[in-house]
Each structure stands twice: as structure tokens, then as C-alpha cells.
Design an enzyme around this catalytic site. Sequence first.
Site, PDB file in Angstrom:
ATOM      1  CG  ASN A 169      -1.852   1.126   1.296  1.00 58.35           C
ATOM      2  OD1 ASN A 169      -2.576   1.402   0.343  1.00 58.35           O
ATOM      3  ND2 ASN A 169      -1.804   1.846   2.401  1.00 58.35           N
ATOM      4  CD  GLU A 170      -1.120   5.832   1.452  1.00 58.96           C
ATOM      5  OE1 GLU A 170      -0.857   6.218   2.605  1.00 58.96           O
ATOM      6  OE2 GLU A 170      -2.072   6.297   0.800  1.00 58.96           O
ATOM      7  CD  GLU A 284      -5.986   4.123  -0.334  1.00 58.30           C
ATOM      8  OE1 GLU A 284      -5.452   3.067   0.016  1.00 58.30           O
ATOM      9  OE2 GLU A 284      -6.019   5.144   0.388  1.00 58.30           O
TER      10      GLU A 284
HETATM   11  O1  AHR Z   1      -7.021   7.251   5.709  1.00 59.54           O
HETATM   12  C1  AHR Z   1      -7.144   5.961   5.154  1.00 59.54           C
HETATM   13  C2  AHR Z   1      -5.857   5.580   4.574  1.00 59.54           C
HETATM   14  O2  AHR Z   1      -5.458   6.527   3.579  1.00 59.54           O
HETATM   15  C3  AHR Z   1      -5.714   4.273   3.829  1.00 59.54           C
HETATM   16  O3  AHR Z   1      -5.840   3.143   4.650  1.00 59.54           O
HETATM   17  C4  AHR Z   1      -4.338   4.490   3.293  1.00 59.54           C
HETATM   18  O4  AHR Z   1      -4.040   3.708   2.178  1.00 59.54           O
HETATM   19  C5  AHR Z   1      -4.301   5.979   2.967  1.00 59.54           C
HETATM   20  O5  AHR Z   1      -3.239   6.616   3.588  1.00 59.54           O
END
Ligand code: AHR
Length: 493
Positions: A169-170, A284
Site C-alpha cells: 500500500n503506502e 485511492e
Molecule cells: O485514511 C485511510 C488511509 O489513507 C488508507 O488506509 C491508506 O491507504 C491511505 O493513507
Amino acid sequence: MTITLRIDERRALHDVDPMIYGQFIEHFGRQVYGGIYDPSHPLSDADGFRSDVIAALRRLRIPVVRWPGGCFVSAYHWKDGVGPDRLPSFDKAWCVEESNAFGTDEFMRFCQKIGAEPYLCTNAGTGTPEEMSDWVEYCNEPRRGRWARLRIANGHAQPFSVRYWSIGNENYTGGEIGAKTAQQWGPFVRESAKMMRRVDPGIKILAAAVPDVDWNLALLRSAGDLIDYISIHGYFDEAWETNVLSGYRKSLQAPARFEQSIVAVRGLLCALGLEHRVRIAFDEWNLRGWYHPGIADFSRLDPDHDHAAAMRALNEINTQYTMADAVFAASFLHLCMRHGDMVTLANFSPTVCGRGLIGVSDTGLVLRPAYFVFDLLRNRMGTHLVDSYAQDMATVDADGVPVAALDAVAALREDGVLTVSLINKDPERAVSVQLHTALPYACAHRFSLVSPDADSANDFDCPDRVHVEQGEQPLSGPVQLAPHSVIVLQMMP
Ligand code: AHR
């Protein structure tokens, strides 16, 4: 003022990938448990899914759904969520207990119910390349190996054929469990992609990136030949600690900031000669960052985890989500269409509950303003983008920054119908648009997302304050756009 909009439908630009209408569901708050999945609820079907929520999602013809996170995924082990005996785990991302009642099989069932492709985000935090490739085996290997055999034993003889897989993910942020440095990330992605492709060479692999040259350079130099997408995220309101949300005018600044992210990554891909092979996934995006105080930087973690989890209920307030969210969502999707030669996948974050398109409670659901943008553009807009430009400029004050009042895109459908999406961003003034097209049209259908004012929202006591009106659009004179509105025209040859 009348703005002249010139459309040349003979000048094809590129096709818009429908995957830009993708969605995202995370194990956060009520999104899964109490949102889409609630076996004990009277409105839930035999598989435990809220049938009212499923029906609302089916209406959007969602092409792809990303799951299970988000930050959640960076300490998630998928094997905890399959099979008959699900043991709970402590979710170290959000400091709550995860029952694991909803896992891979349930997610695949969800995707089948709404007609969407699954997109799995793997654990690059505490996970390993082997765990990721075992997940590919569980989902995509027809019969060989213990994990394929486990899927069959769990009642799924046929593979799930999951095409989209994100490595991590990040993992660049300090707040992410198992965060990595730019030097660690590239080689880690390479090893993960290598193992995953050994199981299924046909999968599409995404890897997390940021508009940060050093991070992306290291990633692309190490693994650019093994990934299909570079994944970027964007939230305009950095509200995770404050729940302070921008007003309508300030929110008009957001599209330009998101376009900067796209342009930065485009430039890097072009500089490395990867622009014809690696695509951009904005997987996202939302005008509003989610509210989860004490988690983003861990410095102010609330020792009372239950209180911290309860605070997240402030994400669920329907009246927070107004025409600002709808105008932004339409502007962002226009952005994806204009950059559609490289932005070929996007996931609104999240879909259900939280800051999502649909507010869900124990008694029912509310369709929030941005929901109707997806309904309009996904179901009314063509995908063959054609050239168009506004000959005149009317600006609106975006909290001290001038932005164009009109945002328009035009696209042809397969059957030759010309579709035009028009946004009037001005919160107070109507805009007249005089269309000039290259070809004649007999008539036009009009679908308008309208609301009493820019701060209008839908809620349980007034579910239709923001709604879509349909009618015929005379082609003789200019098209009238009400303040803060999104209109789609279908022009019939
Ligand atoms: O605030 C939610 C989060 O935003 C997610 O889980 C993440 O991928 C992003 O930083």
C-alpha cells in the site's frame, strides 16, 4: 455570460478505460462489517451481504474493487481469513480486533454479486514475497499446490482469476506498518513481482509510488520491467487528525493538486521510456482524508483503542458530504478521462460508509451527492474521448485562487451518440454554454445533478435533496448550467 464550447467529434483523442470508475473497500470502521457485510441484519441476503447496499452498488456498474486496504493490509495475513476456523487477530493498523469473518472467499462473492473484478492489495509491510505469491496461488492456480488445494477444499473448485494485484500500500510513509526506504522498496517489489508471476504470469501488478522522484526512480529502475501500473493516492483534506473539511470554494482547488500528481508521474515514466508500458493507477482518491486521530503519525496514539475507534464514527456524518464532493468527483473523473492515455485505473476511497458514496446505518442507506456522479458518468458517458475546448473563460474564486467555472469533456459512444459532461463549478452563478459540434444532431437528452445550494447534502430525513433530473435539451440555444451542477448530455445523431 455565454461560454462557447467547441467539440470536434471527428478528432479522436484516446479511449477512456472504464476501470477509472473503480472503488475501494477497506477493513476500517463500518465499511466491511456493518457496511457491505452484516449476516445478522434483516436486510442481508443468505450470504450475509446487505441487499440494499448491493443493489445500490450494482447500479453503478463498478468495474473493479480494491480490498482489503489501505493501511490495514500492511499487517494483514490473508491465510487468517480463509477456511472454516477463523481466529480473530489484532489489527495493528487501526488498533481494533479483526474477526477475519470476512476474507478472500467472501470478497470474491461480493465482487460476483456487484459484477466487479477483484483487485487484491498485498501485505508488503509484515508480509513476504512468498506470502503474496501463495495468495496468487490460492486465487488463481487451478489445482496445483497446497493453497490451490485449500481453495478447492473451501468449496471453490474454479480459480477466482484475480487479474489486479498491488504489491503493498503506502509503504513509503512512517505511519504504515513495515514502512520501507526508497532503497529497500525497489528490490522488494522486484522479488515479490517475480514470485507472483511465477505462479501466474498473466496478472497485472501495481506498486505503490508517490510524487517523489527518488522513491519512484528507485522503484522503476529496480522493478519497472515487472510492474504494469504505478499506484498513487490523493486526499485533498488532510483531515485524519482534525476532521476539518474544506468548504465548497476551497475544495475547488483540489483538481489542480491531483493533476500535479498525475503530471509528475507521467513525466517520470516518459523520462525512463516506460510511458508505453507502465500505466498510472490512482487507486485511492477522495476530496476528504479519513478521520482517524492518533494513527497517521503514531505520536498521539490514543491508549484507549475503543475510544479511538469510536471517534472514527465522525466519518459517518452524511451532511459532511455535499455538492463540493460531487463537483470534485466529476472534476477528478474528467481529469482521468483527459489523461486516459496513461491513467487507466482509479478507485474511489472508500465506496461504502466513512467518507464514501453511500452512508449505511442499521436502518437503511443514504446516497450521497458523489454517488450520482458515478451513476451519471459510468452509465451515460461514452468512452471514446474526442477533442473539445472552451473558447471563452469564466472563472470562479476558489478561496483566493481563480479556477475555470466550466469543466467539460466530450466522448462518443459505440453507437455514435455524442456524450458531453459539463460541470459548472460556480456556487452562485449559472453558466450558459453554446455548443458548436462538427456534426449535426437531431436531439439531446439531459441528465442534471442538481441541489438547492452548494452545501446541500442527502440524509435519512431528506434523501433526495441532491438528485438527478432528466429531460430533453433543446439544441437551438445555449445550454443552461445551474450553479454547482453536473450535467451530462446525450446528443443523438
Ligand atoms: O485514511 C485511510 C488511509 O489513507 C488508507 O488506509 C491508506 O491507504 C491511505 O493513507
